[in-house]
Design a protein around this motif. Sequence first.
Motif, PDB file in Angstrom:
ATOM      1  N   TYR A  82       0.823  -1.211   0.000  1.00  0.00           N
ATOM      2  CA  TYR A  82       0.000   0.000   0.000  1.00  0.00           C
ATOM      3  C   TYR A  82       0.860   1.266   0.000  1.00  0.00           C
ATOM      4  O   TYR A  82       0.659   2.171  -0.816  1.00  0.00           O
ATOM      5  CB  TYR A  82      -0.949   0.034   1.210  1.00  0.00           C
ATOM      6  CG  TYR A  82      -1.558   1.410   1.375  1.00  0.00           C
ATOM      7  CD1 TYR A  82      -2.595   1.822   0.541  1.00  0.00           C
ATOM      8  CD2 TYR A  82      -1.047   2.317   2.299  1.00  0.00           C
ATOM      9  CE1 TYR A  82      -3.111   3.100   0.636  1.00  0.00           C
ATOM     10  CE2 TYR A  82      -1.561   3.591   2.397  1.00  0.00           C
ATOM     11  CZ  TYR A  82      -2.588   3.981   1.562  1.00  0.00           C
ATOM     12  OH  TYR A  82      -3.095   5.259   1.637  1.00  0.00           O
ATOM     13  N   VAL A 112      -3.875  -0.079  -2.137  1.00  0.00           N
ATOM     14  CA  VAL A 112      -5.094  -0.683  -1.582  1.00  0.00           C
ATOM     15  C   VAL A 112      -4.992  -0.814  -0.073  1.00  0.00           C
ATOM     16  O   VAL A 112      -4.187  -1.583   0.448  1.00  0.00           O
ATOM     17  CB  VAL A 112      -5.347  -2.070  -2.221  1.00  0.00           C
ATOM     18  CG1 VAL A 112      -6.571  -2.737  -1.583  1.00  0.00           C
ATOM     19  CG2 VAL A 112      -5.546  -1.929  -3.721  1.00  0.00           C
ATOM     20  N   ASN A 171      -9.906   1.389   3.354  1.00  0.00           N
ATOM     21  CA  ASN A 171     -10.832   2.311   2.704  1.00  0.00           C
ATOM     22  C   ASN A 171     -11.089   1.909   1.259  1.00  0.00           C
ATOM     23  O   ASN A 171     -12.231   1.868   0.785  1.00  0.00           O
ATOM     24  CB  ASN A 171     -10.244   3.737   2.705  1.00  0.00           C
ATOM     25  CG  ASN A 171     -10.782   4.584   3.838  1.00  0.00           C
ATOM     26  OD1 ASN A 171     -11.734   4.227   4.508  1.00  0.00           O
ATOM     27  ND2 ASN A 171     -10.151   5.722   4.068  1.00  0.00           N
ATOM     28  N   VAL A 172     -10.020   1.633   0.531  1.00  0.00           N
ATOM     29  CA  VAL A 172     -10.121   1.303  -0.895  1.00  0.00           C
ATOM     30  C   VAL A 172     -10.827  -0.036  -1.082  1.00  0.00           C
ATOM     31  O   VAL A 172     -11.682  -0.178  -1.974  1.00  0.00           O
ATOM     32  CB  VAL A 172      -8.720   1.302  -1.542  1.00  0.00           C
ATOM     33  CG1 VAL A 172      -8.768   0.732  -2.957  1.00  0.00           C
ATOM     34  CG2 VAL A 172      -8.145   2.720  -1.560  1.00  0.00           C
ATOM     35  N   LEU A 174     -14.230  -0.476  -3.303  1.00  0.00           N
ATOM     36  CA  LEU A 174     -14.262  -1.382  -4.457  1.00  0.00           C
ATOM     37  C   LEU A 174     -15.157  -2.594  -4.220  1.00  0.00           C
ATOM     38  O   LEU A 174     -15.782  -3.099  -5.162  1.00  0.00           O
ATOM     39  CB  LEU A 174     -12.845  -1.836  -4.811  1.00  0.00           C
ATOM     40  CG  LEU A 174     -11.898  -0.737  -5.324  1.00  0.00           C
ATOM     41  CD1 LEU A 174     -10.558  -1.338  -5.722  1.00  0.00           C
ATOM     42  CD2 LEU A 174     -12.502   0.033  -6.494  1.00  0.00           C
ATOM     43  N   ALA A 211      -7.847  -2.821  -8.506  1.00  0.00           N
ATOM     44  CA  ALA A 211      -7.396  -1.424  -8.478  1.00  0.00           C
ATOM     45  C   ALA A 211      -6.448  -1.139  -9.635  1.00  0.00           C
ATOM     46  O   ALA A 211      -6.506  -0.068 -10.251  1.00  0.00           O
ATOM     47  CB  ALA A 211      -6.715  -1.120  -7.137  1.00  0.00           C
ATOM     48  N   ASN A 253      -6.093   7.495  -7.155  1.00  0.00           N
ATOM     49  CA  ASN A 253      -5.877   6.792  -5.885  1.00  0.00           C
ATOM     50  C   ASN A 253      -6.335   7.616  -4.694  1.00  0.00           C
ATOM     51  O   ASN A 253      -6.978   7.104  -3.769  1.00  0.00           O
ATOM     52  CB  ASN A 253      -4.401   6.421  -5.731  1.00  0.00           C
ATOM     53  CG  ASN A 253      -4.052   5.108  -6.412  1.00  0.00           C
ATOM     54  OD1 ASN A 253      -4.930   4.385  -6.875  1.00  0.00           O
ATOM     55  ND2 ASN A 253      -2.774   4.790  -6.495  1.00  0.00           N
ATOM     56  N   LEU A 303     -10.140   7.538  -4.479  1.00  0.00           N
ATOM     57  CA  LEU A 303     -10.689   6.339  -3.832  1.00  0.00           C
ATOM     58  C   LEU A 303     -10.579   6.445  -2.313  1.00  0.00           C
ATOM     59  O   LEU A 303     -11.515   6.122  -1.580  1.00  0.00           O
ATOM     60  CB  LEU A 303      -9.942   5.088  -4.301  1.00  0.00           C
ATOM     61  CG  LEU A 303     -10.295   4.491  -5.664  1.00  0.00           C
ATOM     62  CD1 LEU A 303      -9.446   3.254  -5.921  1.00  0.00           C
ATOM     63  CD2 LEU A 303     -11.776   4.139  -5.763  1.00  0.00           C
ATOM     64  N   MET A 304      -9.398   6.906  -1.841  1.00  0.00           N
ATOM     65  CA  MET A 304      -9.188   7.044  -0.394  1.00  0.00           C
ATOM     66  C   MET A 304     -10.158   8.075   0.192  1.00  0.00           C
ATOM     67  O   MET A 304     -10.768   7.853   1.250  1.00  0.00           O
ATOM     68  CB  MET A 304      -7.749   7.481  -0.113  1.00  0.00           C
ATOM     69  CG  MET A 304      -6.674   6.509  -0.558  1.00  0.00           C
ATOM     70  SD  MET A 304      -5.025   7.286  -0.437  1.00  0.00           S
ATOM     71  CE  MET A 304      -4.050   6.222  -1.491  1.00  0.00           C
ATOM     72  N   GLY A 314     -13.758   6.837   0.358  1.00  0.00           N
ATOM     73  CA  GLY A 314     -13.947   5.940   1.496  1.00  0.00           C
ATOM     74  C   GLY A 314     -14.000   6.667   2.820  1.00  0.00           C
ATOM     75  O   GLY A 314     -14.708   6.268   3.741  1.00  0.00           O
TER      76      GLY A 314
END
Length: 355
Positions: A127, A144, A147-148, A152, A175, A188, A191-192, A195
């Motif tokens: 990560y 990843v 949260n990710v 997803l 991802a 990225n 996505l974070m 979340g």
Amino acid sequence: MTEKILQKFNIDAFQKKLIEWFQDNKRDLPWRHDQDPYKVWVSEIMLQQTQVDTVIPYFQRFIAKYPSLYDLAYADEQEVLKMWEGLGYYSRVRNLQNAVREVVDEYGGEVPDDPKKLGKLKGVGPYTKGAILSIAFDQPQPAVDGNVMRVLSRVLKIEDDIAQPKVKKQFEGYAEALISHDDPSSFNQGLMELGALVCTPKEPMCMFCPVQEHCLAFQEGLEENLPVKSKAKKQKKIHYTVLLIRNGKNECLIEKRPDNGLLANMWQFPMVPVDEIGRDHMANWFQMEYGIDVELSAKKGDLKHVFTHIIWQLEVVEARTKSDQAEDERLCFVSRDELDDYPFPVSHQKMMQYL
């Protein structure tokens, strides 16, 4: 398997919506002010297991104290631990400093942008590696975390147990297939951020979600059931009596923890493992262990401190000793004011109210 799940998924539209939303809604966080890989690295290590609001003041103080990678590499470890005091998971900062020293020695002080070299550094897991490469170097590398995986698992309606290591590997595949090659940093971080702000663990705010139309779990009303995560093993409880020992000069006796393991190289008030020796033998045990005679007095309180795998149940007891010197190299006597110079874990910081 990845190809099958993504066959009918509109990746381009998903990327566009997510990146636009992130650009319009991203929080003003101090580590986002530039793409300095050192600052990205520090922030990502701090953010492991820790809330953003907690990290912000720590990050600002840390970067003010160690503005460059060289400053951290050459800093005294006890001083660095003191700067980290209260953030917990102290192995993170010890690994960070060791890795930074390696970057100075092996790569001329430049954080490597090669995935293999970066991934070999102490404390840089998949990560953290993906976060640094995508955010600082604009490389389309997956990052990843929990949260990710949550985002997803809902977007793609993945019902596998995310506590399984092989499933996390699968998510890295998803991802990687979804990531924008034009703007991997915003993708990225988007996505974070999604979340953290919208696709939250409980009661996700689907009405505000920029990628709602792409979310397979939302379409079937399953968003609150995902991700699937099996429960971790129950934490083991360990009982200690912590001794607040003072001598005739009113100095406090403190102990340095071992170089390895839990809270390595932090300082604490001496802890007696009462489960092993019993309450009636504490003074004898202390004399045998440290060569110091103590006389126990009043109980001051009880504390509980929760780690990932264990729980400390702590009984805090006052004690006196006639000794002014500690022969054992783990121990030293310090004045009340001098305690502030030593890095203590949160549980032992709380005991200072009893001094």
